[in-house]
Scaffold this motif. Sequence first.
Motif, PDB file in Angstrom:
ATOM      1  N   VAL B  18       0.834  -1.210   0.000  1.00 35.19           N
ATOM      2  CA  VAL B  18       0.000   0.000   0.000  1.00 35.19           C
ATOM      3  C   VAL B  18       0.863   1.251   0.000  1.00 35.19           C
ATOM      4  O   VAL B  18       0.718   2.132  -0.871  1.00 35.19           O
ATOM      5  N   SER B  19       1.794   1.348   0.959  1.00 34.41           N
ATOM      6  CA  SER B  19       2.548   2.607   0.993  1.00 34.41           C
ATOM      7  C   SER B  19       3.502   2.701  -0.190  1.00 34.41           C
ATOM      8  O   SER B  19       3.750   3.798  -0.698  1.00 34.41           O
ATOM      9  N   GLY B  20       4.031   1.549  -0.657  1.00 29.27           N
ATOM     10  CA  GLY B  20       4.902   1.589  -1.826  1.00 29.27           C
ATOM     11  C   GLY B  20       4.151   2.042  -3.055  1.00 29.27           C
ATOM     12  O   GLY B  20       4.596   2.940  -3.783  1.00 29.27           O
ATOM     13  N   TYR B  21       2.952   1.470  -3.263  1.00 27.17           N
ATOM     14  CA  TYR B  21       2.185   1.840  -4.448  1.00 27.17           C
ATOM     15  C   TYR B  21       1.763   3.303  -4.397  1.00 27.17           C
ATOM     16  O   TYR B  21       1.929   4.056  -5.355  1.00 27.17           O
ATOM     17  N   ARG B  25       2.834   6.259  -6.878  1.00 27.56           N
ATOM     18  CA  ARG B  25       1.864   7.031  -7.650  1.00 27.56           C
ATOM     19  C   ARG B  25       2.015   8.532  -7.361  1.00 27.56           C
ATOM     20  O   ARG B  25       1.962   9.355  -8.259  1.00 27.56           O
ATOM     21  N   PHE B  26       2.197   8.869  -6.084  1.00 23.75           N
ATOM     22  CA  PHE B  26       2.354  10.283  -5.729  1.00 23.75           C
ATOM     23  C   PHE B  26       3.559  10.881  -6.432  1.00 23.75           C
ATOM     24  O   PHE B  26       3.516  11.986  -6.965  1.00 23.75           O
ATOM     25  N   THR B  27       4.673  10.116  -6.421  1.00 18.88           N
ATOM     26  CA  THR B  27       5.898  10.634  -7.037  1.00 18.88           C
ATOM     27  C   THR B  27       5.684  10.815  -8.537  1.00 18.88           C
ATOM     28  O   THR B  27       6.065  11.838  -9.108  1.00 18.88           O
ATOM     29  N   VAL B  28       5.078   9.805  -9.162  1.00 22.06           N
ATOM     30  CA  VAL B  28       4.818   9.910 -10.601  1.00 22.06           C
ATOM     31  C   VAL B  28       3.946  11.125 -10.885  1.00 22.06           C
ATOM     32  O   VAL B  28       4.210  11.911 -11.801  1.00 22.06           O
ATOM     33  N   GLY B  29       2.912  11.287 -10.045  1.00 22.80           N
ATOM     34  CA  GLY B  29       2.010  12.435 -10.227  1.00 22.80           C
ATOM     35  C   GLY B  29       2.753  13.746 -10.073  1.00 22.80           C
ATOM     36  O   GLY B  29       2.569  14.675 -10.869  1.00 22.80           O
ATOM     37  N   ALA B  30       3.629  13.827  -9.067  1.00 20.28           N
ATOM     38  CA  ALA B  30       4.362  15.070  -8.823  1.00 20.28           C
ATOM     39  C   ALA B  30       5.282  15.370  -9.999  1.00 20.28           C
ATOM     40  O   ALA B  30       5.405  16.522 -10.434  1.00 20.28           O
ATOM     41  N   VAL B  31       5.924  14.314 -10.533  1.00 20.90           N
ATOM     42  CA  VAL B  31       6.829  14.531 -11.668  1.00 20.90           C
ATOM     43  C   VAL B  31       6.025  14.949 -12.899  1.00 20.90           C
ATOM     44  O   VAL B  31       6.443  15.829 -13.669  1.00 20.90           O
ATOM     45  N   ALA B  32       4.822  14.351 -13.057  1.00 26.33           N
ATOM     46  CA  ALA B  32       3.973  14.745 -14.185  1.00 26.33           C
ATOM     47  C   ALA B  32       3.561  16.211 -14.054  1.00 26.33           C
ATOM     48  O   ALA B  32       3.561  16.954 -15.043  1.00 26.33           O
ATOM     49  N   ASP B  33       3.239  16.636 -12.823  1.00 28.42           N
ATOM     50  CA  ASP B  33       2.909  18.041 -12.607  1.00 28.42           C
ATOM     51  C   ASP B  33       4.090  18.935 -12.962  1.00 28.42           C
ATOM     52  O   ASP B  33       3.925  20.010 -13.539  1.00 28.42           O
ATOM     53  N   GLN B  34       5.277  18.450 -12.585  1.00 29.87           N
ATOM     54  CA  GLN B  34       6.487  19.213 -12.879  1.00 29.87           C
ATOM     55  C   GLN B  34       6.642  19.372 -14.395  1.00 29.87           C
ATOM     56  O   GLN B  34       6.993  20.439 -14.885  1.00 29.87           O
ATOM     57  N   LYS B  35       6.306  18.298 -15.102  1.00 29.45           N
ATOM     58  CA  LYS B  35       6.417  18.334 -16.555  1.00 29.45           C
ATOM     59  C   LYS B  35       5.434  19.350 -17.147  1.00 29.45           C
ATOM     60  O   LYS B  35       5.788  20.145 -18.017  1.00 29.45           O
ATOM     61  N   GLN B 178      12.632  13.311 -16.146  1.00 21.32           N
ATOM     62  CA  GLN B 178      13.009  11.902 -16.027  1.00 21.32           C
ATOM     63  C   GLN B 178      11.820  11.120 -15.514  1.00 21.32           C
ATOM     64  O   GLN B 178      11.050  11.619 -14.702  1.00 21.32           O
ATOM     65  N   SER B 179      11.693   9.872 -15.988  1.00 19.07           N
ATOM     66  CA  SER B 179      10.593   9.080 -15.471  1.00 19.07           C
ATOM     67  C   SER B 179      11.004   8.455 -14.133  1.00 19.07           C
ATOM     68  O   SER B 179      12.178   8.301 -13.842  1.00 19.07           O
ATOM     69  N   VAL B 180       9.987   8.110 -13.348  1.00 19.96           N
ATOM     70  CA  VAL B 180      10.245   7.540 -12.022  1.00 19.96           C
ATOM     71  C   VAL B 180      10.247   6.024 -12.133  1.00 19.96           C
ATOM     72  O   VAL B 180       9.347   5.442 -12.730  1.00 19.96           O
ATOM     73  N   SER B 181      11.252   5.396 -11.557  1.00 21.29           N
ATOM     74  CA  SER B 181      11.305   3.932 -11.660  1.00 21.29           C
ATOM     75  C   SER B 181      10.552   3.282 -10.503  1.00 21.29           C
ATOM     76  O   SER B 181      10.627   3.750  -9.367  1.00 21.29           O
ATOM     77  N   PRO B 182       9.799   2.224 -10.794  1.00 18.26           N
ATOM     78  CA  PRO B 182       9.040   1.552  -9.731  1.00 18.26           C
ATOM     79  C   PRO B 182       9.899   0.632  -8.874  1.00 18.26           C
ATOM     80  O   PRO B 182       9.396   0.035  -7.923  1.00 18.26           O
ATOM     81  N   VAL B 183      11.194   0.525  -9.201  1.00 18.62           N
ATOM     82  CA  VAL B 183      12.063  -0.409  -8.472  1.00 18.62           C
ATOM     83  C   VAL B 183      12.097  -0.088  -6.988  1.00 18.62           C
ATOM     84  O   VAL B 183      12.008  -0.969  -6.134  1.00 18.62           O
ATOM     85  N   ASN B 184      12.180   1.220  -6.685  1.00 19.08           N
ATOM     86  CA  ASN B 184      12.200   1.656  -5.285  1.00 19.08           C
ATOM     87  C   ASN B 184      11.049   1.067  -4.494  1.00 19.08           C
ATOM     88  O   ASN B 184      11.220   0.579  -3.386  1.00 19.08           O
ATOM     89  N   ALA B 185       9.864   1.138  -5.099  1.00 20.95           N
ATOM     90  CA  ALA B 185       8.676   0.655  -4.412  1.00 20.95           C
ATOM     91  C   ALA B 185       8.753  -0.852  -4.210  1.00 20.95           C
ATOM     92  O   ALA B 185       8.385  -1.359  -3.146  1.00 20.95           O
TER      93      ALA B 185
END
Lengths: 409, 647
Positions: B18-21, B25-35, B178-185
């Motif tokens: 749950v927290s990883g997903y 998602r939050f990080t991806v969303g934040a990076v998309a907003d940045q874009k 840069q895209s966010v990698s899901p490996v961290n999660a």
Amino acid sequence: MKTWIRIALTALAVLSLAVPAIGQDKQLVIWHSYRGQEKEALLKVVDNFNAKVKSDGYSVKPLAVPYDAYADKVTAAIPRGKGPDVFIFAQDRLGGWIEAGNTVEPLDFFLEDDMSDKFVEGTMDAMTYQDTVYGLPFNFKSILMIYNKKLVQTPPKTTGELVAMAKKMTNVAAGEYGWAYSYSDFFFHASVMNAFGGRVFDPGPKPVLNLPQNVKALETLMKWFKTDKVLPEEPSTALITALFNQNKAAIIFNGPWFLGEIDKSIDYGLANLPTVDEAGGEPMRPWMTIEGIYIAAPSKHKDEAFELVKHLISLETAKTMAITGRQTPANLAVYEEPEIKKDPIIQALREQAKLGVPMPNYPEMTMVWSPATTAMNLIVKETATPAQAMERAQKEVQASVDRLRGNRK
Amino acid sequence: MNGATRAILIGLLVGGIVSGYMGYRFTVGAVADQKIDLGNRQATMQVMALAELTGAVLESESGVLQDLVVEWDRRHDDVSNIRVLRIGGARLLASTIPADIERGLNKRVPREDKPFFDTAKALQSGHTTNVREGGFRKDEVVYEVQENGHVRVTAPYVIEDKIKGAVRMDVEPRLDTQSVSPVNALILVVLPLFAFGFVSLILRREDRWIPLSMALAVMIGALYMFNKNSMFSYQGARAGYEGQLAVYYGKVRTDASALAQVHTPAYTLAETNAWDTDEFRRPLNLFAVDGIVDQTAVTKALEISSVLLQNGLWFASGLGIALLGFIGSGWAGRGWRTLVVYREAYSYITPAFIGMLVLVFFPFGYGIILSFTGQTLYNTDKALWDIWVGLENYARILGDVGIMQTTETGTQVNFANFYWTAFITVMWTVCNVTIGVTVGLILALALNVKGFQLKGIYRAILILPWALPTYVTALIWKGLFHKQYGTINYMITLFGGEPIAWFDGVFTAFITGIAVNGWLSFPFMMVICLGGLQSISADMYEAAKLDGASRFQQFRYITLPSLKPTLIPAIIISVIWTFNLFNVIYLVSAGEPGGANEILVTKAYKIAFQEYQYGYAAAYSTVIFFILCAYGFFQNKMSKATEDINR
């Protein structure tokens, strides 16, 4: 067995309701809150329109929404796309709806430049918010002077004449007054305030309740009330009605909505509100409420909706609304029509409108009523001087306005 | 592996997922907003530069606008569909769209361009509003992302300091993030599992709490690293983008000055970076006109923009830890077993539960969330976390202890104060319930007398006040209290008294409310008492009489105790109703004089619908809820105690 019959009947009923909705032409919906003759007139006007546009493949359905629920329904339904295509309402909520967004369609694109010349002066301003036109004026109302012809031969033109006349007719012990109106109601008082050049908002809108002109207007009111003693205490609408109908108030200030409440035995006349000697002979300028026609922003048939709006502001409509509906239309040309020219009530309202001021349509206006009413009460009870009371009201309104805007970047 | 360990492992897995997903998602969303933000800034520079030149050309009438626009289009391959609209007369002054040119320039735009016209008009009036109010509330540059990913940007052009129209263009975003990698999660999910599994092999114990706290420690450590990593992938490349934007700006500026020399020779560009702005046309000043990046400003801007992601990650972590605690402690397992065992019962209540969820809990939860924001009429379009103010509303309500205030007319109670309103509300509730119960009980006792003639008619008459709509009753009472024409004052003068101005005094106005509501509330209590009285067995009275008990003793020792079980729930309900009784106050005294007789709900209504402060009003309502909640607990305890005595 009985249950089965009931189920079958219900199913039939549901089907019969559902069927007409299939395969029908485009239908526009217009919301209004009219009853009685006003409703009758509007239905007639809409019928005319439907006959005209039948070949264009669409029609309009009027829907009466109870007045008490009207504004809240507009606020709740329209932004979610559930509302009408066109709706009619007074300008006082307009600013709030525009700020809330996706409710009222801006109309500048549709309009020609000389549009405002076609309407009674000031009515177009009521439809304009932040320099953008959001509706077209339908009709207007304001208070004016109503006098008992048995008691008053010629209506007074100035407050000097009015007070002198009223003094003669006032007999407090017998409950008789020469002059009565809801002076402690801020809406009514606005006519005196405007005579002194007072106002509630400077552009911005920036509240300016404590302007010296406003204080002066209140001091003058207190002079009439306390020194000249020509006005009754606690002037509620019920009291004014009772006094006027019992021949106990010769001159009152009230709006066209009051005319229906006048007893049949009373022979009344209408005139402009007087000029105010204390304000250098400036006329009293009542606040006008203007009903506008608006297109709902989420409407899918805006072009057709604008056709309907055009029909509603036309001379033909104005005539029906005036003659059948007893309204005072915002359309100027209608006042040149012979049937309207000889109608004393409509002509009197039209004359008064020349001196009217549209009531502000800012959303901030709703924050004024409560503090202003409190201030008026404090003043007429002499718990506070006009200057003190208005200073306090100003502080309160300013605080509410600041809080409203407080959270922007 | 024992049950406890298994539960903890499941907890780690679920919490981690749950927290990883969510964190991912939050990080991806934040990076998309940045874009999106980068694309918007690129578009802003373009449109602001061309708008400045447009204004200059139109003001000096030195060149042909259409030539400038075509040349601008030619020089920038990321720009297309440029159009310039004058608001006066809705004229299209220049365009690079073939259909527009075919139709002819300097003509009124067709119906389908109404949205463009409305946008231009909104920019114009928005700017005026911002200036008049002395703030920044209305957008002065608008962005719209097209289907092909291009940004359609519209900004006003200015002639003689007045907005006359708007420039619109489509800009293709050239800078990518840069895209966010899901490996961290994934690591976050797997690592704690292995770590804990390994530890639990060594640590063979039946005790649940020690392994659970170890699992929590492992989880917190992993989450900490994960969050650090996520923040880094959001912030890391930002400084680089700023440099690229500065280079892009340099190119736009070179083109602009070249074109300015050709089309408006008299005009010189200002030596400041006025094109890289926010949506209110305020320069961001992140890099200077010569392209040198201001590192401190960038760091500061980055900190501000990171707050949202940071909070989101905190939230996700908290949720993960809570899940681990919930599952690892065995509560989840127990809950699940109950659900399975009583599945029939639960399936029966499901429809009602869903109804409650949608109709009660969702609005309730939304109200609570709203109470932490500063939502007003003016910012309803903003996301709730953008206007988050935390506990500020509560602090404003509860922290305002200035009940007394000193003005030029002397010291007096500040009626707008929360504590005053709360005091009035409590007084209002206590008085009303006391009156309702007393009158109701007395009438019920009177009606319960055996052999009482015409009992049915009296009962019907006494229930009438309840049957009439509250509105009607309240308005009639309001008329009765009129100073000059009201019946009550008329009666007072009949007995030689002075008429009272009921709505002018705090106390008298309070009395009016009490009178009206007393009238409205006694029938309910009467009906309840009557029902209770009729269920008391007559034998008891007979026995008491034989023992020589007086009438009062019978009442004290038989009637009252027997009524308690019926009366107490009725009182609880009545307290809650009266506490939140809107109609009577609103219609009769309207809180007059000066808001002194306002109760908490009418006050909340005023704040929400007359002052349009939705967040503050929500906080107000939440406070009311907590007061009633506290009362409910207290009352529950009390009534339980009485029930015990009865048994």
